[in-house]
Design a protein around this motif. Structure first.
Motif, PDB file in Angstrom:
ATOM      1  N   VAL A 167       4.409   1.400  -9.448  1.00 55.34           N
ATOM      2  CA  VAL A 167       5.678   2.096  -9.200  1.00 55.34           C
ATOM      3  C   VAL A 167       5.982   2.114  -7.696  1.00 55.34           C
ATOM      4  CG1 VAL A 167       6.820   4.362  -9.300  1.00 55.34           C
ATOM      5  CG2 VAL A 167       5.501   3.535 -11.259  1.00 55.34           C
ATOM      6  N   PHE A 168       4.912   2.225  -6.899  1.00 56.01           N
ATOM      7  CA  PHE A 168       5.087   2.391  -5.458  1.00 56.01           C
ATOM      8  C   PHE A 168       5.054   1.077  -4.685  1.00 56.01           C
ATOM      9  CE2 PHE A 168       3.599   6.440  -7.052  1.00 56.01           C
ATOM     10  CZ  PHE A 168       4.341   7.362  -6.334  1.00 56.01           C
ATOM     11  N   CYS A 169       4.531   0.027  -5.306  1.00 53.61           N
ATOM     12  CA  CYS A 169       4.391  -1.232  -4.582  1.00 53.61           C
ATOM     13  C   CYS A 169       5.755  -1.848  -4.302  1.00 53.61           C
ATOM     14  CB  CYS A 169       3.549  -2.227  -5.384  1.00 53.61           C
ATOM     15  SG  CYS A 169       3.479  -3.841  -4.583  1.00 53.61           S
ATOM     16  N   PRO A 170       6.033  -2.222  -3.052  1.00 53.92           N
ATOM     17  CA  PRO A 170       7.337  -2.811  -2.743  1.00 53.92           C
ATOM     18  C   PRO A 170       7.573  -4.156  -3.440  1.00 53.92           C
ATOM     19  CG  PRO A 170       5.912  -2.797  -0.798  1.00 53.92           C
ATOM     20  CD  PRO A 170       5.221  -2.017  -1.852  1.00 53.92           C
ATOM     21  N   TYR A 171       6.506  -4.778  -3.954  1.00 53.57           N
ATOM     22  CA  TYR A 171       6.689  -6.032  -4.692  1.00 53.57           C
ATOM     23  C   TYR A 171       6.361  -5.867  -6.169  1.00 53.57           C
ATOM     24  CZ  TYR A 171       6.137  -6.802   0.146  1.00 53.57           C
ATOM     25  OH  TYR A 171       6.243  -6.643   1.496  1.00 53.57           O
ATOM     26  N   GLY A 172       6.146  -4.628  -6.562  1.00 50.18           N
ATOM     27  CA  GLY A 172       5.851  -4.377  -7.969  1.00 50.18           C
ATOM     28  C   GLY A 172       4.520  -4.943  -8.424  1.00 50.18           C
ATOM     29  N   ILE A 173       3.613  -5.165  -7.492  1.00 47.72           N
ATOM     30  CA  ILE A 173       2.295  -5.679  -7.896  1.00 47.72           C
ATOM     31  C   ILE A 173       1.650  -4.665  -8.836  1.00 47.72           C
ATOM     32  CG2 ILE A 173      -0.026  -6.304  -7.111  1.00 47.72           C
ATOM     33  CD1 ILE A 173       1.268  -7.237  -4.484  1.00 47.72           C
TER      34      ILE A 173
END
Lengths: 536, 332
Positions: A167-173
Motif C-alpha cells: 500500500v505504501f510502496c511508491p511502485y506498488g512492490i
C-alpha cells in the motif's frame, strides 16, 4: 510464553553492525516452522520428500539444488511480470520498512519488506544481471549457498503475505508476490513446512484442510444444529451434496472445527434457515480456504478447482462463500482465471431481495457479507441487536479481504445492524491500513508462538487502545485464521478481549421464526438480562 | 562512513576528474563533448526500450491489484474508485495520481513504540523531498531545451520566468536548480542518518545521488560562479542536435565535466534502479482494475492440472458416505 508482554514490547530497532549478508538466520528451536513430513510430499507428488529438521546442518537438498533454483527463478521471471519488475525497480527508499508487522514487532532488519525482497534480489542480481555478475557484492549480489536457502526458509515464513507494505510502496512492490515466488522456489527443492503441507494434502484427499471425512463433516454440522435447537428452539436440517439446490455454500473448514469459528458456522446455518435459502453444503468442496496459495500457483489451482467442479456436478446456480481472508484473495484474484469460465453458473441473484450481484458477474461467487448486507439493507432480517449489548465490539479488517478485494463497508454495515456498541480502532490500523494477525499465510503453528505474538503486536496494540479507551471486549473479523489465532494473541497482549466472526453476531441478533426466548448466546453463555434478571 | 558511500563518491569524483582533464586537452574535447554524449544518448534510448521490452515480454498471469479502498459491490455502498478501481478509466486516474503526485508515498507514516503504545505519525518529508527532487529535475531539464532549440520556444521562456519568480539581483536565479541540489542533499542525508535506510543502502543507491549532485553542482557552479560563455556552449549543443557537431573555442572544462557526468547518468540509467521511471507504469498492483469477479482475466500459460475430482473422492469414501446417508453417484 516465557517472555512477559512488557518485555516483548521493548524492541531494539538498531540494525546490527555486521552486514546482513554475513548474518546467518537463527534456526534454533522455536525460531522455525516444522518441516513437512515425507509422506505429505509423497502424497502430493512434490519433490525431495525426506525427514529433516531446519536445525540440522545438512538439509539433504537434492544434488543439483542450485541449478533447480536457478532454472526455477528464470522460469518465474518469464512467467510473472510482477516478479521481474519488482526485482528491478526498488529504490530502497525504506517507506515500507516500518509498515510490516513483523518488523515493528521484532526490529529484525530482515523483516523490513525491502530487505526481505533483497534476500531474493541479491540472487537475482548474481544470476541474471550484468552488473551483478561483474561486481558481485558491490552491486548487491551474492552467490547462492545453503545459508541463503536457510535464510529464505526463515524469512519467507516470517512474511504473512498481508500486502500492507504494498500500500505504501511508491511502485506498488508487493512483498506477498515476492514471498510467494520464494516459497515456490523452496518447494522445488523440498523445503516446505508441515503446517502448510499437511492441510494441503488433507485437502486434496478429503476436500478440507483438517482432513474431516464426509461422514464426520455431516456429524459436525448436525451437532451444530442440535446446539442451535437448544438455544433457539428452531430445528434446522441442512442438506449435504444435494443436487439441484440453488446455492452451494462453501466456507473454511476451520469454522467446522474449532471455537469460535464454530459459532460463526452456526450463524450461517441460522441465517439461511431464517430466510429459507435453497442451499446445500458439500462434503467434497468442504474447504473455502486454500493453503495452496501459500505453496504454489499450481497447488492453489488444484485445490480451488473443487469449487466449480462441485458446483457443476450439483447443478447449483451460484456459490456463496463464507468468512475467510485468504480464501477470498483466491476467489477474487485467482479463481476465475485459473478454473473458469464458470459459464455453467448464473450471475448471483438474491432470491430474497432480487439484488443481482453484478460485481460477481463472471466468477458467480459472492461473499456472505455482501449477501447479508443486502438482506439487511432491504429490511429482510428481523434483528434484535440488544442481545449483543453486553459486547463492545471493534472491527478487524482481514488483510486479504481488505487489500486484495476491498471488502470494507459490507461487513461494517452488517456489524452496525447487529451490534449497538461498535468502536473503530485508529484509522492507521484499519481498512487498507489494517494489520495482520501475525499468523497468516500458513504460519499459524504453535512452535513459532513468539514470532506470531511479535507479528501480531501492532494489531493487538490497536485493540488495546480501544480496549483501554472504550472498554472494548470483542474483536470481530471475517477470517477463519483470525478466529483461530487472534484469541491467543488477545490473551497475551490484551486479556479480556474475545474474538468473534461476523455471523456469530448475526446469529445472536437474529429473531428467527418460531424461536423461543433466547437466554443463551451461541456460545451457550447466559445472556445478561435474560430470564427477567436485572442488569445488576 | 561506510565503504559504499566512499566508493560511490570516489567513483563520481574520478569520473569528474577524467572529464576535467580530458576537457582541457584540445584533442580529447571532441571525445568528451561530442562522441561520448552521442553514444550515451543512444545507449539511454536503446537501453530504456530494451528494459521495457524485457518487462513487457513477461505476461501478467493474474489480476493482482493492491486494493486500497472500498470495492465495487452493492449499489448503495460507495466505491473508492481511485484506490480500488474497477474500470480502465479509474485505473488511469489511479496511475495518474501515482505517477504525478506519488500518492502511495504520500501515505507514508512513521511508527514508534512509546511505552506500551505504538503510534503512527504521518511522515511527509520523504514524499515532499521526492516530489521536490523529481519536479525540480524536470524543470531543470525543460529549461535546458534553451540549449537545444533555436529560437528558444515560448514555453521554455515561461518556465524560466516562473522558475525565477523569487529572483533578487542578477544573474537570474532559478529556484529549480537550487531545489534540485538541496533535495538530493536531503535524500542523501536521510539515507545516511536513518539507521534502517543506511543498513539497506547499496552503492547503487549512493552512486546516482552523487552523480546527480555532481551534475547539479557543476551546473550551478558554471552558472553562478564561473559565469561561463553561454554562447560557446549553445554553439556546441546546437551542433549536437543539428548533427553538425563542433567544439567552439572558449568552452569551459567544467562543461566537459557536466556533460560527462550526464553521459554517465544516461548510460547508467537503463541498467539501474533509476528504471523505476519506466517500471512504475508496469506495476501490476497499481495498473490493473480490481474487476476479476466481473470479467475473467486470462492467464496465457494457465496449466492443465490434474486434481482430485469428485469421482475419485467418492471412490475413496463411498461406503462411509452411504452409511452416513449422504447421496452418492454410484451405489458401489
Amino acid at each position: 510464553m516465557d517472555i512477559k508482554p512488557e518485555e516483548m514490547i521493548k524492541i531494539n530497532t538498531k540494525p546490527p553492525a555486521k552486514h546482513w549478508m554475513d548474518i546467518p538466520a537463527d534456526l534454533s528451536e522455536g525460531k522455525f516452522c516444522y518441516p513437512a513430513k515425507a509422506k505429505s510430499l509423497e502424497y502430493l507428488h512434490l519433490p525431495n520428500p525426506r525427514d529433516w529438521s531446519p536445525a540440522d546442518e545438512d538439509w539433504k537438498l537434492p544434488e543439483n539444488w542450485q541449478q533447480i533454483i536457478h532454472e526455477g527463478f528464470k522460469e518465474r521471471l518469464d512467467k510473472y511480470r510482477s516478479l521481474k519488475v519488482f526485482m528491478d525497480v526498488c529504490v530502497r527508499c525504506g517507506a515500507c520498512a516500518d509498515k510490516c508487522h513483523f518488523y515493528i514487532g521484532s526490529g529484525d532488519p530482515k523483516n523490513m519488506p525491502v530487505l526481505r525482497a533483497e534476500l531474493l534480489r541479491s540472487i537475482y542480481r548474481n544470476d541474471f544481471t550484468t552488473l551483478g555478475k561483474i561486481f558481485g557484492r558491490l552491486a548487491g549480489a551474492r552467490k547462492l549457498t545453503p545459508l541463503v536457502i536457510k535464510e529464505w526458509f526463515s524469512y519467507f515464513y516470517q512474511c504473512t503475505e498481508c500486502r500492507r507494505c504494498s500500500v505504501f510502496c511508491p511502485y506498488g512492490i508487493d512483498t506477498a508476490e515476492i514471498t510467494m515466488m520464494a516459497r515456490e522456489l523452496l518447494n522445488l527443492i523440498g523445503v516446505n513446512i508441515h503446517w502448510i503441507k499437511d492441510p494441503v494434502s488433507n485437502c486434496s484427499r478429503t476436500g478440507n484442510h483438517l482432513g474431516i471425512q464426509p461422514q464426520n463433516f455431516k456429524e459436525i454440522i448436525e451437532f451444530f444444529c442440535e446446539d442451535i435447537e437448544e438455544i433457539t428452539g428452531v430445528a434446522i436440517n441442512p442438506s449435504f451434496n444435494r443436487k439441484g439446490a440453488e446455492v452451494l455454500f462453501v466456507t473454511p473448514s476451520g469454522d467446522a472445527f474449532a471455537d469460535p469459528g464454530t459459532y460463526t458456522f452456526m450463524g450461517y446455518l441460522m441465517l439461511f434457515e431464517h430466510i429459507g435459502l435453497d442451499y446445500t453444503l458439500s462434503t467434497y468442496a468442504s474447504e473455502g480456504g486454500n493453503f495452496g496459495l501459500f505453496t504454489s500457483s499450481d497447488m492453489m489451482k488444484k485445490l480451488n478447482a473443487k469449487m466449480y467442479h462441485e458446483a457443476k456436478r450439483l447443478g447449483v446456480k451460484y456459490i456463496i462463500g463464507g468468512e475467510c481472508g485468504h480464501m477470498w484473495r483466491v476467489i477474487n484474484q485467482y479463481m476465475d482465471t485459473m478454473n473458469g469460465p464458470a459459464d455453467f453458473l448464473d450471475v448471483p441473484k438474491s432470491p430474497i431481495t432480487g439484488t443481482v450481484f453484478e460485481n460477481a458477474a463472471s466468477t458467480k461467487m459472492i461473499h456472505i457479507a455482501e449477501f447479508t448486507a443486502d438482506l439487511i439493507k432491504h429490511n429482510k432480517l428481523k434483528l434484535d441487536p440488544k442481545r449483543n449489548d453486553h459486547l463492545k465490539v471493534t472491527w478487524h479488517d482481514s488483510c486479504n479481504t481488505a487489500r486484495a478485494m476491498g471488502l470494507l463497508d459490507e461487513p461494517r454495515h452488517v456489524l452496525n445492524a447487529v451490534c449497538n456498541n461498535v468502536f473503530e480502532m485508529p484509522p492507521s490500523t484499519t481498512r487498507e491500513y489494517t494489520f495482520c494477525c501475525g499468523s497468516g499465510s500458513g504460519t499459524n503453528t504453535e512452535e513459532i508462538m513468539e514470532q506470531r505474538l511479535r507479528g501480531g503486536l501492532p494489531r493487538a496494540n490497536a485493540v488495546k487502545y480501544v480496549h483501554d479507551k472504550y472498554g472494548v471486549n470483542m474483536l470481530g473479523c471475517v477470517c477463519a485464521i483470525d478466529r483461530a489465532v487472534l484469541p491467543p494473541l488477545m490473551n497475551y497482549w490484551v486479556p479480556g478481549v474475545e474474538v468473534t466472526g461476523l455471523h456469530e453476531l448475526v446469529g445472536n441478533a437474529l429473531v428467527m421464526d418460531g424461536e423461543i426466548e433466547r437466554t443463551m448466546n451461541l456460545r451457550m453463555e447466559d445472556l445478561p438480562g435474560a430470564e427477567g434478571d436485572s442488569d445488576e | 562512513m561506510s565503504l559504499n558511500i566512499i566508493m560511490s563518491l570516489v567513483a563520481v569524483v574520478v569520473l569528474g576528474a577524467i572529464a576535467f582533464v580530458g576537457g582541457s586537452v584540445p584533442g580529447l574535447q571532441s571525445v568528451f563533448g561530442i562522441w561520448i554524449p552521442y553514444a550515451a544518448v543512444a545507449v539511454f534510448f536503446l537501453g530504456f526500450a530494451y528494459r521495457i521490452f524485457k518487462w513487457a515480454k513477461s505476461p501478467v498471469p493474474f489480476r493482482i491489484p493492491t486494493t486500497c479502498g472500498q470495492q465495487k459491490s452493492l449499489s448503495w455502498i460507495k466505491q473508492n474508485k481511485i484506490d480500488n478501481p474497477s474500470s480502465t478509466k479509474a485505473v488511469i486516474l489511479r496511475m495518474f495520481f501515482e505517477i504525478v503526485t506519488f500518492r502511495s508515498l504520500f501515505r507514508n507514516t512513521k511508527s514508534e513504540i512509546k511505552g506500551d503504545r505504538i503510534s503512527y505519525e504521518w511522515e511527509i518529508w520523504l514524499w515532499l523531498a521526492a516530489l521536490a527532487f523529481h519536479y525540480s529535475f524536470l524543470a531543470v531539464l525543460f529549461r535546458h531545451l534553451r540549449f537545444f532549440l533555436e529560437p528558444v520556444p515560448y514555453c521554455v521562456k515561461i518556465v524560466e520566468t516562473l522558475d525565477s519568480f523569487f529572483q533578487v539581483g542578477l544573474p537570474v536565479v532559478f529556484a529549480s536548480g537550487i531545489v534540485l541540489f538541496a533535495a538530493v542533499l536531503y535524500l542523501f542525508a536521510r539515507r545516511v542518518m536513518i539507521p534502517q535506510v543506511k543498513y539497506i543502502s547499496l552503492i547503487a543507491d549512493y552512486f546516482p545521488l552523487f552523480l546527480i549532485l555532481g551534475i547539479a553542482g557543476t551546473g550551478l557552479y558554471m552558472r553562478y560562479f564561473l559565469r561561463v560563455d553561454i554562447v560557446a556552449i549553445k554553439t556546441l549543443t546546437m551542433g549536437l542536435v543539428t548533427l553538425k557537431p563542433l567544439i567552439p573555442a572558449n568552452v569551459s572544462s567544467m562543461l566537459f565535466v557536466h556533460l560527462f557526468l550526464i553521459s554517465t547518468l544516461l548510460v547508467y540509467f537503463p541498467f539501474s534502479k533509476l528504471m523505476h521511471m519506466g517500471g512504475v507504469f508496469l506495476s501490476p498492483t497499481r495498473n490493473m482494475a480490481n474487476n476479476s469477479r466481473m470479467k475473467r482475466h486470462i492467464n496465457p500459460w494457465n496449466p492443465d492440472l490434474e486434481f482430485v475430482t469428485y469421482e475419485k473422492y467418492e471412490n475413496d469414501f463411498r461406503e462411509k458416505m452411504i452409511e452416513a446417508g449422504l447421496p452418492v453417484e454410484k451405489e458401489s
